[in-house]
Design a protein around this motif. Structure first.
Motif, PDB file in Angstrom:
ATOM      1  N   GLN A   1       0.829  -1.200   0.000  1.00 27.81           N
ATOM      2  CA  GLN A   1       0.000   0.000   0.000  1.00 27.81           C
ATOM      3  C   GLN A   1       0.868   1.257   0.000  1.00 27.81           C
ATOM      4  N   TRP A   2       2.049   1.166   0.638  1.00 25.51           N
ATOM      5  CA  TRP A   2       3.001   2.279   0.568  1.00 25.51           C
ATOM      6  C   TRP A   2       3.538   2.421  -0.858  1.00 25.51           C
ATOM      7  N   LEU A   3       3.860   1.285  -1.486  1.00 23.57           N
ATOM      8  CA  LEU A   3       4.377   1.294  -2.854  1.00 23.57           C
ATOM      9  C   LEU A   3       3.365   1.882  -3.822  1.00 23.57           C
ATOM     10  N   GLU A   4       2.099   1.584  -3.607  1.00 25.92           N
ATOM     11  CA  GLU A   4       1.038   2.132  -4.453  1.00 25.92           C
ATOM     12  C   GLU A   4       1.070   3.662  -4.432  1.00 25.92           C
ATOM     13  N   GLN A   5       1.261   4.229  -3.250  1.00 23.32           N
ATOM     14  CA  GLN A   5       1.357   5.685  -3.127  1.00 23.32           C
ATOM     15  C   GLN A   5       2.634   6.214  -3.775  1.00 23.32           C
ATOM     16  N   ASP A   6       3.734   5.482  -3.580  1.00 23.65           N
ATOM     17  CA  ASP A   6       5.005   5.911  -4.159  1.00 23.65           C
ATOM     18  C   ASP A   6       4.937   5.935  -5.686  1.00 23.65           C
ATOM     19  N   LEU A   7       4.368   4.883  -6.269  1.00 20.92           N
ATOM     20  CA  LEU A   7       4.282   4.793  -7.726  1.00 20.92           C
ATOM     21  C   LEU A   7       3.332   5.829  -8.313  1.00 20.92           C
ATOM     22  N   ALA A   8       2.364   6.282  -7.522  1.00 21.63           N
ATOM     23  CA  ALA A   8       1.432   7.300  -8.006  1.00 21.63           C
ATOM     24  C   ALA A   8       2.149   8.612  -8.324  1.00 21.63           C
ATOM     25  N   LEU A   9       3.350   8.787  -7.779  1.00 26.02           N
ATOM     26  CA  LEU A   9       4.132   9.999  -8.022  1.00 26.02           C
ATOM     27  C   LEU A   9       5.120   9.821  -9.175  1.00 26.02           C
ATOM     28  N   VAL A  10       5.116   8.633  -9.799  1.00 25.30           N
ATOM     29  CA  VAL A  10       6.060   8.330 -10.877  1.00 25.30           C
ATOM     30  C   VAL A  10       5.310   8.253 -12.204  1.00 25.30           C
ATOM     31  N   LYS A  11       5.792   8.977 -13.184  1.00 26.42           N
ATOM     32  CA  LYS A  11       5.137   9.035 -14.487  1.00 26.42           C
ATOM     33  C   LYS A  11       5.156   7.665 -15.160  1.00 26.42           C
ATOM     34  N   PRO A  12       4.008   7.170 -15.633  1.00 23.84           N
ATOM     35  CA  PRO A  12       3.987   5.894 -16.361  1.00 23.84           C
ATOM     36  C   PRO A  12       4.964   5.931 -17.538  1.00 23.84           C
ATOM     37  N   GLY A  13       5.619   4.814 -17.762  1.00 27.71           N
ATOM     38  CA  GLY A  13       6.634   4.750 -18.810  1.00 27.71           C
ATOM     39  C   GLY A  13       8.035   5.009 -18.311  1.00 27.71           C
ATOM     40  N   SER A  14       8.149   5.496 -17.059  1.00 23.76           N
ATOM     41  CA  SER A  14       9.469   5.765 -16.479  1.00 23.76           C
ATOM     42  C   SER A  14      10.215   4.458 -16.208  1.00 23.76           C
ATOM     43  N   THR A  15      11.528   4.591 -16.076  1.00 24.61           N
ATOM     44  CA  THR A  15      12.363   3.437 -15.725  1.00 24.61           C
ATOM     45  C   THR A  15      12.508   3.361 -14.211  1.00 24.61           C
ATOM     46  N   ILE A  16      12.248   2.187 -13.666  1.00 26.01           N
ATOM     47  CA  ILE A  16      12.339   1.936 -12.231  1.00 26.01           C
ATOM     48  C   ILE A  16      13.386   0.862 -11.972  1.00 26.01           C
ATOM     49  N   VAL A  17      14.213   1.081 -10.968  1.00 21.25           N
ATOM     50  CA  VAL A  17      15.140   0.063 -10.479  1.00 21.25           C
ATOM     51  C   VAL A  17      14.646  -0.355  -9.091  1.00 21.25           C
ATOM     52  N   LEU A  18      14.216  -1.587  -8.981  1.00 18.03           N
ATOM     53  CA  LEU A  18      13.644  -2.105  -7.736  1.00 18.03           C
ATOM     54  C   LEU A  18      14.604  -3.121  -7.122  1.00 18.03           C
ATOM     55  N   SER A  19      15.053  -2.864  -5.893  1.00 19.37           N
ATOM     56  CA  SER A  19      15.997  -3.752  -5.223  1.00 19.37           C
ATOM     57  C   SER A  19      15.320  -4.486  -4.070  1.00 19.37           C
ATOM     58  N   LEU A  20      15.589  -5.767  -3.970  1.00 16.02           N
ATOM     59  CA  LEU A  20      15.131  -6.602  -2.859  1.00 16.02           C
ATOM     60  C   LEU A  20      16.096  -7.769  -2.732  1.00 16.02           C
ATOM     61  N   HIS A  21      16.028  -8.509  -1.658  1.00 15.20           N
ATOM     62  CA  HIS A  21      17.029  -9.561  -1.440  1.00 15.20           C
ATOM     63  C   HIS A  21      16.660 -10.871  -2.135  1.00 15.20           C
ATOM     64  N   ILE A  22      15.532 -11.458  -1.757  1.00 13.87           N
ATOM     65  CA  ILE A  22      15.091 -12.703  -2.380  1.00 13.87           C
ATOM     66  C   ILE A  22      14.581 -12.385  -3.783  1.00 13.87           C
ATOM     67  N   PRO A  23      15.052 -13.090  -4.806  1.00 11.99           N
ATOM     68  CA  PRO A  23      14.569 -12.792  -6.159  1.00 11.99           C
ATOM     69  C   PRO A  23      13.072 -13.027  -6.278  1.00 11.99           C
ATOM     70  N   THR A  24      12.431 -12.257  -7.137  1.00 10.16           N
ATOM     71  CA  THR A  24      11.007 -12.505  -7.343  1.00 10.16           C
ATOM     72  C   THR A  24      10.801 -13.832  -8.068  1.00 10.16           C
ATOM     73  N   TYR A  25      11.779 -14.176  -8.945  1.00  9.06           N
ATOM     74  CA  TYR A  25      11.689 -15.431  -9.680  1.00  9.06           C
ATOM     75  C   TYR A  25      13.067 -15.768 -10.250  1.00  9.06           C
ATOM     76  N   THR A  26      13.339 -17.056 -10.485  1.00  3.65           N
ATOM     77  CA  THR A  26      14.585 -17.492 -11.106  1.00  3.65           C
ATOM     78  C   THR A  26      14.324 -18.766 -11.901  1.00  3.65           C
ATOM     79  N   GLY A  27      15.315 -19.164 -12.694  1.00  9.92           N
ATOM     80  CA  GLY A  27      15.206 -20.429 -13.401  1.00  9.92           C
ATOM     81  C   GLY A  27      15.096 -21.606 -12.453  1.00  9.92           C
ATOM     82  N   THR A  28      15.803 -21.530 -11.326  1.00  9.31           N
ATOM     83  CA  THR A  28      15.736 -22.604 -10.334  1.00  9.31           C
ATOM     84  C   THR A  28      14.330 -22.736  -9.757  1.00  9.31           C
ATOM     85  N   ALA A  29      13.717 -21.605  -9.418  1.00  7.37           N
ATOM     86  CA  ALA A  29      12.345 -21.630  -8.892  1.00  7.37           C
ATOM     87  C   ALA A  29      11.379 -22.164  -9.938  1.00  7.37           C
ATOM     88  N   ARG A  30      11.613 -21.797 -11.193  1.00  2.00           N
ATOM     89  CA  ARG A  30      10.747 -22.263 -12.273  1.00  2.00           C
ATOM     90  C   ARG A  30      10.843 -23.788 -12.424  1.00  2.00           C
TER      91      ARG A  30
END
Length: 493
Positions: free
Chosen positions: A267-296
Motif C-alpha cells: 500500500q506504501w508502494l502504491e502511493q510511491d508509484l502514483a508519483l512516478v510518471k507511467p513509462g518511467s524506468t524503475i530500479v527495484l531492489s530486494l534480497h530474495i529474487p522474485t523469480y529465477t530459473g531454479t524456482a521455475r
C-alpha cells in the motif's frame, strides 16, 4: 422478523457503549508496556538546500506519503507505530550519507505528539541523468577472516572500477542483502568496506540480517533498522526512480522465512508509484529474487527461493520499464518478460568465502550498471578479473555427461546474447544452450566433504551453459559471445 430483532438488540448494545461513563472509557489499559500505541503524532518540517525549500519532495512515515509544498514544508499526520520519517531524495541532489551509509531518514522519538525535522540536501554540480551504480549482493561475512577477504579483495576491486570512470562520475552502491551472516557485530566491518569504497550505499535487508529471536516478522528487522534505517524506501537519480523493498518474511522460527511482500509495503508502494510518471524506468531492489530459473524448474509455490506474491507486484509495476535487482541465491540468473527484467546477482562472497566461484560457476563479484537518461547498460564484474572476462571455456571431457563436447559458461547471459563457435577459424554457428552444472563448481564443491570450510556448499544447475561438438581433427576452438549491447567477448582453446 427474528433477524430484525437480533439486529435491533445489537444496535442497542452499541448505543449503550456510547453512553458508558467517561471514567470507564478513560481507564488505563492493562499491560501498558506492550500495548500498541495508536496515539496521533504530527510530523512536520522542511526539505531544503542552503536554506531554500524544495517543492514536491515525497516525505513518508512508512505508512502514508505526502509532498512538500512550494516552500519545501511538509506536514504528515502519523501515529505511534511509525518508526521513521524519511524522504525520497529528489533528482539533482546528492545522497545524504555518513561514511558511505545513506541517511535519508530520522527516527521518531517515542511518546511524542509532535516531531519536527528538517532535511538538508546538497545540490549536485553535475547532470545526474548520467550516472552509474553497483550491486553488491551477499557480502555475508561470518568471521573476521571473511571480513579480511572483503577488505583485501572486494574493496580494492570496486575502488579500481570507480577510478576507471571520469573523476566527476556519479556512482552509488546497493548492498543487496545478507550484508553479514547472522553475526551483527560484523556490520561495522561491512560499514568500513563501504566507507573505503568511496561511494554512498543504500542497503537492503536479507534473511541473514534479521533478528531471528523475534516473535514475528514485525520485529525481525530491529537490528537492521538501528544500523541502516527503514527497510523499504525510494529515491531518485536523474530519470531513474529507485525503490527498495523488504521481501524476507520471517515466520517466527529461527532460520525460517519465505519470500513475501507485506500489504503494508504494497500500500506504501502504491502511493510511491502514483508519483512516478507511467513509462518511467524503475530500479527495484530486494534480497530474495522474485523469480529465477531454479524456482521455475522446482515449481516452487511457497518457500524462501522466490517471492510468493510476485504477480501482485508485477501488476503494480506494469505501467513502467523495470529492472529488478536481487541476490540471495549465490548464482547468477537473468530473465525478462513484459517490460520487467530481473538481475539475480552472483555474490561478492562467491560460495560463502570458500572459493573463487559461486555454485553455478559465476566468479565472485558484482553488477555494474551505467545509466544514460532512461536507458541502462550493464556488465558483471568478477573480483580480481578484467571486466572483459565474461565466459569460461572447458575442453572436451570436462563435463562428464557430454564427453565429446566442449562447454562454455557465459555467466551473465540473457536471451539477447549470441554465443557462437569457430573450429580452426571457420564459423560453425550458435552453440547449444542447456541447463547444466559448471564442471569447475562440481570439482570444487560436489560431495559431503567439500569444500572444507562449509561442507553444505554444492554446485547448482544454471541456464547459462553452452555446448558444441568439434570434429576429431580440430586444433583450435574459439568461442565468441556477444551481449545485447554489441560487446564481444572471445576465448579459445
Amino acid at each position: 422478523m427474528l433477524n430484525r430483532r437480533k439486529f435491533l438488540r445489537n444496535i442497542g448494545l452499541t448505543g449503550s457503549l456510547l453512553t458508558v461513563p467517561g471514567a470507564i472509557l478513560n481507564a488505563r489499559p492493562l499491560f501498558r508496556k506492550t500495548r500498541i500505541d495508536l496515539s496521533g503524532v504530527t510530523l512536520k518540517g522542511k526539505v531544503q538546500s542552503q536554506g531554500k525549500g524544495i517543492a514536491g519532495v515525497a516525505v513518508t512515515d512508512g505508512i502514508n506519503i505526502t509532498q512538500t509544498d512550494r516552500n519545501g514544508q511538509y506536514e504528515l499526520l502519523s501515529n505511534g507505530t511509525a518508526e521513521f520519517v524519511y524522504i525520497s531524495v529528489p533528482a539533482g541532489y546528492a545522497f545524504p550519507e555518513h561514511k558511505g551509509i545513506t541517511e535519508f531518514y530520522k527516527a521518531i522519538p517515542k511518546d511524542s505528539s509532535s516531531f519536527k525535522h528538517d532535511f538538508n540536501l546538497e545540490k549536485l554540480k553535475v547532470d545526474d541523468r548520467k550516472h552509474n551504480f553497483v550491486v553488491w549482493a551477499d557480502t555475508q561475512m561470518r568471521s573476521k577472516q571473511d571480513c579480511e577477504l572483503l577488505l583485501s579483495q572486494s574493496v580494492p576491486d570496486l575502488q579500481a572500477v570507480i577510478k576507471s570512470y571520469p573523476k566527476d562520475t556519479l556512482i552509488h552502491g546497493i548492498g543487496c542483502g545478507d550484508l553479514v551472516w547472522d553475526h551483527f557485530e560484523l556490520f561495522e566491518d561491512y560499514k568500513k568496506a563501504v566507507e573505503l569504497s568511496g561511494i554512498p550505499f543504500y542497503n537492503v535487508i536479507g534473511n541473514h540480517d534479521m533478528d531471528t529471536d523475534a516473535r514475528t516478522d514485525d520485529g525481525s528487522a530491529r537490528t537492521f533498522k538501528q544500523q541502516f534505517g527503514p527497510t523499504y524506501y525510494s529515491f531518485n537519480r536523474g530519470e531513474i526512480h529507485y525503490i527498495t523493498l523488504d521481501d524476507v518474511f520471517f515466520v517466527g522460527a529461527a532460520k525460517k522465512y519465505i519470500g513475501y511482500i507485506t500489504e503494508n509495503q504494497l500500500q506504501w508502494l502504491e502511493q510511491d508509484l502514483a508519483l512516478v510518471k507511467p513509462g518511467s524506468t524503475i530500479v527495484l531492489s530486494l534480497h530474495i529474487p522474485t523469480y529465477t530459473g531454479t524456482a521455475r524448474r522446482a515449481k516452487e509455490e511457497i518457500g524462501g527461493g522466490a517471492v510468493v506474491n510476485r504477480e501482485q507486484l508485477y501488476k503494480m509495476l506494469a505501467p513502467y520499464k523495470v529492472h529488478i535487482m536481487s541476490g540471495h541465491t549465490h548464482f547468477n540468473d537473468n530473465w525478462e518478460k513484459d517490460g520487467i527484467m530481473e538481475h539475480n546477482h552472483g555474490t561478492v562472497c562467491g560460495a560463502w568465502w570458500t572459493g573463487p566461484i559461486c555454485g553455478d560457476g559465476t566468479p565472485g563479484g558484482y553488477g555494474v550498471y551505467e545509466v544514460d537518461g532512461a536507458e541502462i547498460k550493464w556488465y558483471y564484474k568478477s573480483t580480481g578479473l578484467d571486466k572483459d572476462k565474461q565466459l569460461r571455456i572447458y575442453p572436451k571431457g570436462k563435463v562428464a555427461e557430454s564427453p565429446e563436447e566442449i562447454a562454455v559458461n557465459v555467466w551473465n547471459w540473457d536471451s539477447k546474447w549470441k554465443v557462437e563457435w569457430y573450429e580452426d577459424g571457420i564459423l560453425k554457428g550458435p552453440m547449444e544452450q542447456r541447463t547444466a552444472y559448471d564442471p569447475w563448481a562440481v570439482e570444487l564443491y560436489l560431495g559431503p566433504q567439500l569444500p572444507k570450510k562449509h561442507k553444505f556448499v554444492e554446485p547448482t544447475l544454471n541456464d547459462h551453459m553452452f555446448f558444441a561438438k568439434p570434429s576429431a581433427q580440430a586444433t583450435k576452438i574459439t568461442v565468441k559471445a556477444t551481449d545485447r549491447f554489441g560487446n564481444v567477448y572471445e576465448e579459445s582453446i
